[in-house]
Design a protein around this motif. Sequence first.
Motif, PDB file in Angstrom:
ATOM      1  N   ALA A 309       0.849  -1.207   0.000  1.00 35.50           N
ATOM      2  CA  ALA A 309       0.000   0.000   0.000  1.00 35.50           C
ATOM      3  C   ALA A 309       0.876   1.246   0.000  1.00 35.50           C
ATOM      4  CB  ALA A 309      -0.917  -0.012   1.217  1.00 35.50           C
ATOM      5  N   ASP A 310       1.831   1.293   0.932  1.00 36.74           N
ATOM      6  CA  ASP A 310       2.848   2.346   1.011  1.00 36.74           C
ATOM      7  C   ASP A 310       2.285   3.764   0.925  1.00 36.74           C
ATOM      8  OD1 ASP A 310       4.780   0.436   1.346  1.00 36.74           O
ATOM      9  OD2 ASP A 310       5.253   0.302  -0.786  1.00 36.74           O
ATOM     10  N   TYR A 311       1.055   3.938   1.411  1.00 37.73           N
ATOM     11  CA  TYR A 311       0.417   5.258   1.465  1.00 37.73           C
ATOM     12  C   TYR A 311       0.446   5.942   0.089  1.00 37.73           C
ATOM     13  CZ  TYR A 311       1.153   4.093   6.326  1.00 37.73           C
ATOM     14  OH  TYR A 311       1.175   3.432   7.538  1.00 37.73           O
ATOM     15  N   ASP A 312       0.176   5.136  -0.937  1.00 36.56           N
ATOM     16  CA  ASP A 312       0.167   5.620  -2.315  1.00 36.56           C
ATOM     17  C   ASP A 312      -1.267   6.023  -2.675  1.00 36.56           C
ATOM     18  OD1 ASP A 312       0.204   6.011  -5.060  1.00 36.56           O
ATOM     19  OD2 ASP A 312       1.587   4.340  -5.444  1.00 36.56           O
ATOM     20  N   PHE A 313      -1.468   7.317  -2.966  1.00 39.24           N
ATOM     21  CA  PHE A 313      -2.822   7.816  -3.242  1.00 39.24           C
ATOM     22  C   PHE A 313      -3.379   7.253  -4.546  1.00 39.24           C
ATOM     23  CE2 PHE A 313      -0.367  10.649  -5.860  1.00 39.24           C
ATOM     24  CZ  PHE A 313      -1.225  11.004  -6.905  1.00 39.24           C
ATOM     25  N   ALA A 314      -2.502   6.772  -5.450  1.00 35.11           N
ATOM     26  CA  ALA A 314      -2.949   6.287  -6.757  1.00 35.11           C
ATOM     27  C   ALA A 314      -3.439   4.838  -6.702  1.00 35.11           C
ATOM     28  CB  ALA A 314      -1.806   6.410  -7.768  1.00 35.11           C
ATOM     29  N   LYS A 315      -3.236   4.165  -5.591  1.00 34.22           N
ATOM     30  CA  LYS A 315      -3.636   2.746  -5.495  1.00 34.22           C
ATOM     31  C   LYS A 315      -5.070   2.611  -4.993  1.00 34.22           C
ATOM     32  CE  LYS A 315       0.925   0.686  -5.101  1.00 34.22           C
ATOM     33  NZ  LYS A 315       1.845  -0.149  -4.317  1.00 34.22           N
ATOM     34  N   HIS A 378      -6.749  11.698   2.060  1.00 27.13           N
ATOM     35  CA  HIS A 378      -5.724  11.112   1.198  1.00 27.13           C
ATOM     36  C   HIS A 378      -4.912  10.055   1.945  1.00 27.13           C
ATOM     37  CE1 HIS A 378      -5.616  13.865  -2.453  1.00 27.13           C
ATOM     38  NE2 HIS A 378      -6.630  14.298  -1.728  1.00 27.13           N
ATOM     39  N   ALA A 379      -4.248   9.201   1.184  1.00 21.36           N
ATOM     40  CA  ALA A 379      -3.391   8.156   1.755  1.00 21.36           C
ATOM     41  C   ALA A 379      -2.457   8.759   2.793  1.00 21.36           C
ATOM     42  CB  ALA A 379      -2.593   7.482   0.648  1.00 21.36           C
ATOM     43  N   GLY A 380      -2.380   8.104   3.951  1.00 22.62           N
ATOM     44  CA  GLY A 380      -1.508   8.570   5.033  1.00 22.62           C
ATOM     45  C   GLY A 380      -2.196   9.437   6.049  1.00 22.62           C
ATOM     46  N   ASP A 381      -3.416   9.922   5.734  1.00 22.33           N
ATOM     47  CA  ASP A 381      -4.099  10.816   6.669  1.00 22.33           C
ATOM     48  C   ASP A 381      -4.867  10.007   7.715  1.00 22.33           C
ATOM     49  OD1 ASP A 381      -4.820  13.199   7.818  1.00 22.33           O
ATOM     50  OD2 ASP A 381      -5.842  14.002   6.047  1.00 22.33           O
TER      51      ASP A 381
END
Length: 709
Positions: A309-315, A378-381
Amino acid sequence: MFTYYNNVREVLEMNVYTTEKIRNVVLLGHSGCGKTSLVEAMAYLAGQTTRMGTVADGSTISDFDKEEIKRQFSIHTSVVPIEWDNVKINILDTPGFFDFVGEVEEAVSAADAAIIVVSGKAGIQTGTKRAWEICEKYKLPRMIFVTDMDIDNASFKDVVLKLQELYGKKIAPFHLPIRENEKFVGYVNVIQQRAKRWNESGGVDKFDVPEYSKENLGICREALVEAVAETSEEFMDRYFGGEEFSDDEIRAALRANVLEGSIVPVLMGSNILARGMYTLMADIVKYLPSPEKRSCTGINTKTNEVYNADYDFAKSKSAYVFKSIVDPYIGKYSLIKVNSGVLKTDDVLYNYHRDCDEKIGKLYVMRGSKVEEVKELHAGDIGALAKLTKTLTTDSLSTRNMPVTYLRTSISKPYVAMRYKAKKKGDEDKISQSLQKLLMEDLTLNSVNDSENGQTVLYGIGDMQLEVVASELLEKYKVEIELMRPKVAFKETIRKKSDVEYKYKKQSGGHGQYGHVKMTFEPSGDMDTPYVFEQTVVGGAVPKNFFPAVEKGIAESVKKGPLAAYPVTGIKAVLYDGSYHPVDSSEMAFKVATQQAFKKGIMEAKPVLLEPIATLKVVVPEGYTGDVMGELNKRRARVMGMNPTDNGYQEIVADIPYLELYGYNATLRSMTSGSGTFSYEFARYEQAPDDVAAKQIEERASKLVEVEE
């Protein structure tokens, strides 16, 4: 738990932040070191509040629960997002008391970095070391912030020296305090080699480094430069060639070092005066990683392959529920960290663990007690979802097309037990329902129905936590429980063989009652099975159709023995003879005859009490082992051995009676300044010493009368 105005929840709108503009930082440290007041000062400086609240007044953003206000310390983890320099810093303020370690473990699972808070007055405490160990376990980049620098006897130097003694060269002070007339007025920036003094407007004025600070500045600066040199061969060559590094080169190298944990910056300030927070927030943005710099992996449950997953917003969208808040008025909030993709209002997410879809409705972020709506996360939030029907803490959410599950957070197991009962009859069901909500919030709590001993037992990490539970039940759910010492599950058995008979004969007009048994009772050799029943009757002295009644009499009798009304185990009962009456004999008569024969037979076969024994593991710093073993001996424990563990700790393994575990938690913490922990599991039953048995028999005399009746 939430802010109300005229019974309407206050919902604010918050900006959306992309992954690189997010920092998730957990505050760790000993209770009372200043974590909550640090959040207060940061929020004030960031313009999010117009005045600083205090713990004493119960007016802080993060300690908003009534129990926290009453007790003046943190009980729950709270999330406070602080917007600084176009970056959203999600601060996770955690409790310092070990009783609430589950809250810390949940917060750490959502953090990408940590700030260990240390009081310049109190210095390094047990909670400081525990915070460091947590960071090591979770491989969290960290900073150390020294508070209370406005207090006369606060010593930044002592804190730094102790930290270096414990953790070596990686401890790197970024600032040095400046005091004038015994007042904390400014600081020296070690990287810039400049002194700064706070002015009336809250800004800083630059001035020359004081003479008395130059020696320490030289030492700290040299340590930083040496650390920078070790980041590459080119830098090492330049360092040995006597070249100076630019401030930008130092910062870039430090950023890499902080990220990998080889440098731990030490900053300082005063929470009360709101000094040092500006540089702290600037350095959080500069040196601590955004989620995109951290790795995050799960399992694609369709393919069983690793999902990066790696906090990737595009996934594909996925999130992890790291904490739940259950409020008696407005229901449940699930606190999440978005592990990939971008969550939007009205998304439908799939919970693999519960095999259900959850419509997430609106998206929120928490700011202490307030909820604020946000259009997307978003990813990571870190955010919150309201009223998810089946989702629980440590569950994963994703899409049905890409069902992902993440490793569940390891939560400490509770070992401190208290029996509880309703103070008011008829409240039992309401207490059970209310407790379930508290258990949903706090995974370190466990409620067990111990039917064998006729008690319900509440397990937690410590006595204070259980007291808080009782208080919260009264405050939030209007039900009251009484906490008591739990009963210990003793058992009874026999050591010899007995041969008894009993004739039950009753005549009261019409059909009478007649049952006559001759039986032997002896140890069966199987202590895990209550009884073994055999019959060797010959010649039909007792007809076969009464054998089940005889066994039923034994099965009922072993539930409460004749010695102290405890369950009986490990006996062999043999029916070898008896007699019957063709008219008056009945199943009930033979059952009653057996029960009376059982009492007589057990009492004639040298009955003894058995007590449960636990295998106890106590983990303490090496210096405390002598005291701990001495205390264990007083509690009738047998020390079986010692094993060295990490960080200079020793694990002491001992067998201890369950009766002696009561109160051990408080004694161990007191003896080891809070650094000792313990765990235990059931091992076996052993014969109780005569004095212990005599006391139990005396205390249980009334129970025997109940059995007789």
